[in-house]
Write a protein that holds these residues in place. Sequence first.
Motif, PDB file in Angstrom:
ATOM      1  N   TYR A  26       0.852  -1.194   0.000  1.00 31.73           N
ATOM      2  CA  TYR A  26       0.000   0.000   0.000  1.00 31.73           C
ATOM      3  C   TYR A  26       0.885   1.240   0.000  1.00 31.73           C
ATOM      4  O   TYR A  26       1.902   1.279   0.688  1.00 31.73           O
ATOM      5  CB  TYR A  26      -0.910   0.009   1.232  1.00 31.73           C
ATOM      6  N   THR A  27       0.468   2.230  -0.782  1.00 32.89           N
ATOM      7  CA  THR A  27       1.242   3.457  -0.874  1.00 32.89           C
ATOM      8  C   THR A  27       0.327   4.620  -1.239  1.00 32.89           C
ATOM      9  O   THR A  27      -0.824   4.422  -1.606  1.00 32.89           O
ATOM     10  CB  THR A  27       2.374   3.319  -1.923  1.00 32.89           C
ATOM     11  N   LEU A  28       0.835   5.816  -1.135  1.00 33.08           N
ATOM     12  CA  LEU A  28       0.126   7.017  -1.563  1.00 33.08           C
ATOM     13  C   LEU A  28       0.832   7.699  -2.728  1.00 33.08           C
ATOM     14  O   LEU A  28       0.364   8.707  -3.244  1.00 33.08           O
ATOM     15  CB  LEU A  28       0.007   8.014  -0.399  1.00 33.08           C
ATOM     16  N   LYS A  29       1.967   7.163  -3.136  1.00 32.86           N
ATOM     17  CA  LYS A  29       2.799   7.796  -4.157  1.00 32.86           C
ATOM     18  C   LYS A  29       2.326   7.434  -5.567  1.00 32.86           C
ATOM     19  O   LYS A  29       2.341   6.274  -5.953  1.00 32.86           O
ATOM     20  CB  LYS A  29       4.250   7.350  -4.004  1.00 32.86           C
ATOM     21  N   ARG A  30       1.940   8.457  -6.322  1.00 30.82           N
ATOM     22  CA  ARG A  30       1.565   8.242  -7.727  1.00 30.82           C
ATOM     23  C   ARG A  30       2.740   7.675  -8.519  1.00 30.82           C
ATOM     24  O   ARG A  30       2.549   6.982  -9.505  1.00 30.82           O
ATOM     25  CB  ARG A  30       1.126   9.548  -8.378  1.00 30.82           C
ATOM     26  N   SER A  31       3.943   7.995  -8.093  1.00 29.98           N
ATOM     27  CA  SER A  31       5.135   7.539  -8.810  1.00 29.98           C
ATOM     28  C   SER A  31       5.278   6.012  -8.788  1.00 29.98           C
ATOM     29  O   SER A  31       6.035   5.453  -9.559  1.00 29.98           O
ATOM     30  CB  SER A  31       6.387   8.194  -8.232  1.00 29.98           C
ATOM     31  N   LYS A  47      -7.998  17.081 -10.349  1.00 28.47           N
ATOM     32  CA  LYS A  47      -8.093  17.705  -9.027  1.00 28.47           C
ATOM     33  C   LYS A  47      -8.165  16.698  -7.885  1.00 28.47           C
ATOM     34  O   LYS A  47      -8.001  17.066  -6.727  1.00 28.47           O
ATOM     35  CB  LYS A  47      -9.313  18.627  -8.973  1.00 28.47           C
ATOM     36  N   ALA A  48      -8.428  15.441  -8.196  1.00 25.13           N
ATOM     37  CA  ALA A  48      -8.581  14.419  -7.160  1.00 25.13           C
ATOM     38  C   ALA A  48      -7.223  13.989  -6.612  1.00 25.13           C
ATOM     39  O   ALA A  48      -6.272  13.797  -7.361  1.00 25.13           O
ATOM     40  CB  ALA A  48      -9.322  13.220  -7.724  1.00 25.13           C
ATOM     41  N   LYS A  49      -7.174  13.821  -5.330  1.00 26.24           N
ATOM     42  CA  LYS A  49      -5.957  13.354  -4.670  1.00 26.24           C
ATOM     43  C   LYS A  49      -6.052  11.845  -4.465  1.00 26.24           C
ATOM     44  O   LYS A  49      -7.135  11.294  -4.261  1.00 26.24           O
ATOM     45  CB  LYS A  49      -5.793  14.045  -3.327  1.00 26.24           C
ATOM     46  N   VAL A  50      -4.924  11.168  -4.512  1.00 22.33           N
ATOM     47  CA  VAL A  50      -4.879   9.732  -4.278  1.00 22.33           C
ATOM     48  C   VAL A  50      -4.969   9.495  -2.780  1.00 22.33           C
ATOM     49  O   VAL A  50      -4.193  10.044  -2.008  1.00 22.33           O
ATOM     50  CB  VAL A  50      -3.568   9.132  -4.849  1.00 22.33           C
ATOM     51  N   SER A  51      -5.939   8.682  -2.363  1.00 24.10           N
ATOM     52  CA  SER A  51      -6.031   8.359  -0.940  1.00 24.10           C
ATOM     53  C   SER A  51      -5.380   7.013  -0.644  1.00 24.10           C
ATOM     54  O   SER A  51      -4.978   6.757   0.476  1.00 24.10           O
ATOM     55  CB  SER A  51      -7.484   8.365  -0.464  1.00 24.10           C
ATOM     56  N   ARG A  68      -7.598   4.292  -5.099  1.00 24.28           N
ATOM     57  CA  ARG A  68      -8.750   4.967  -4.508  1.00 24.28           C
ATOM     58  C   ARG A  68      -8.427   6.453  -4.443  1.00 24.28           C
ATOM     59  O   ARG A  68      -7.379   6.843  -3.942  1.00 24.28           O
ATOM     60  CB  ARG A  68      -9.033   4.478  -3.081  1.00 24.28           C
ATOM     61  N   LEU A  69      -9.333   7.269  -4.956  1.00 26.94           N
ATOM     62  CA  LEU A  69      -9.148   8.711  -4.920  1.00 26.94           C
ATOM     63  C   LEU A  69      -9.914   9.290  -3.733  1.00 26.94           C
ATOM     64  O   LEU A  69     -10.860   8.677  -3.229  1.00 26.94           O
ATOM     65  CB  LEU A  69      -9.611   9.345  -6.226  1.00 26.94           C
ATOM     66  N   SER A  70      -9.526  10.469  -3.309  1.00 30.88           N
ATOM     67  CA  SER A  70     -10.131  11.095  -2.141  1.00 30.88           C
ATOM     68  C   SER A  70     -11.616  11.403  -2.337  1.00 30.88           C
ATOM     69  O   SER A  70     -12.354  11.522  -1.368  1.00 30.88           O
ATOM     70  CB  SER A  70      -9.374  12.370  -1.773  1.00 30.88           C
ATOM     71  N   ASN A  71     -12.074  11.473  -3.578  1.00 31.24           N
ATOM     72  CA  ASN A  71     -13.489  11.743  -3.848  1.00 31.24           C
ATOM     73  C   ASN A  71     -14.318  10.459  -3.970  1.00 31.24           C
ATOM     74  O   ASN A  71     -15.460  10.490  -4.402  1.00 31.24           O
ATOM     75  CB  ASN A  71     -13.639  12.606  -5.101  1.00 31.24           C
ATOM     76  N   GLY A  72     -13.728   9.307  -3.611  1.00 31.11           N
ATOM     77  CA  GLY A  72     -14.448   8.041  -3.599  1.00 31.11           C
ATOM     78  C   GLY A  72     -14.343   7.219  -4.867  1.00 31.11           C
ATOM     79  O   GLY A  72     -14.829   6.098  -4.919  1.00 31.11           O
TER      80      GLY A  72
END
Length: 151
Positions: A26-31, A47-51, A68-72
């Motif tokens: 599990y990670t939050l890094k888009r890279s 505009k969505a952030k990765v959750s 999963r993005l912060s907007n669901g």
Amino acid sequence: MKKLLLTLMAALMAVTAANASIFDKYTLKRSELPEEAQTMLTEYFPKAKVSMIKVDKHLLKKTDYDVRLSNGIKIEFSNKGKWTSVNCGKKELPEGLVPGAIRRYIAKNFSELKAVSICKRSGGYDIGLSDGNTHRFNLLHQYKGTVAAKD
């Protein structure tokens, strides 16, 4: 001898199943995503952030990614970064994700509904509409019917 072999196989399968989550990361890094997946996120969900990103490493299959993005919104990517499914919950899918012929068919035949999910299959697409029904289209974007609900 057969009992010993069966016992060893059962033990090996149990250990493998118990340790299956070891391969996930599990990670939050888009890279951590393939470049094509990063580009898709930037293009369709700027505009969505990765959750959360779950890097699914399978024993015999290639790696895939659950985002999963912060907007669901939930997106699945193949090992090469091509999206395989997008679920926007109750929000409408970005226009560019649904092929034009399918988009036109939905607008004509289900004008009061919006496409909220899409799943690529080897034989075409499954499109989820805002009424909760899923409709199947073949590779030529021709309508094939409603997909039966899974129990």
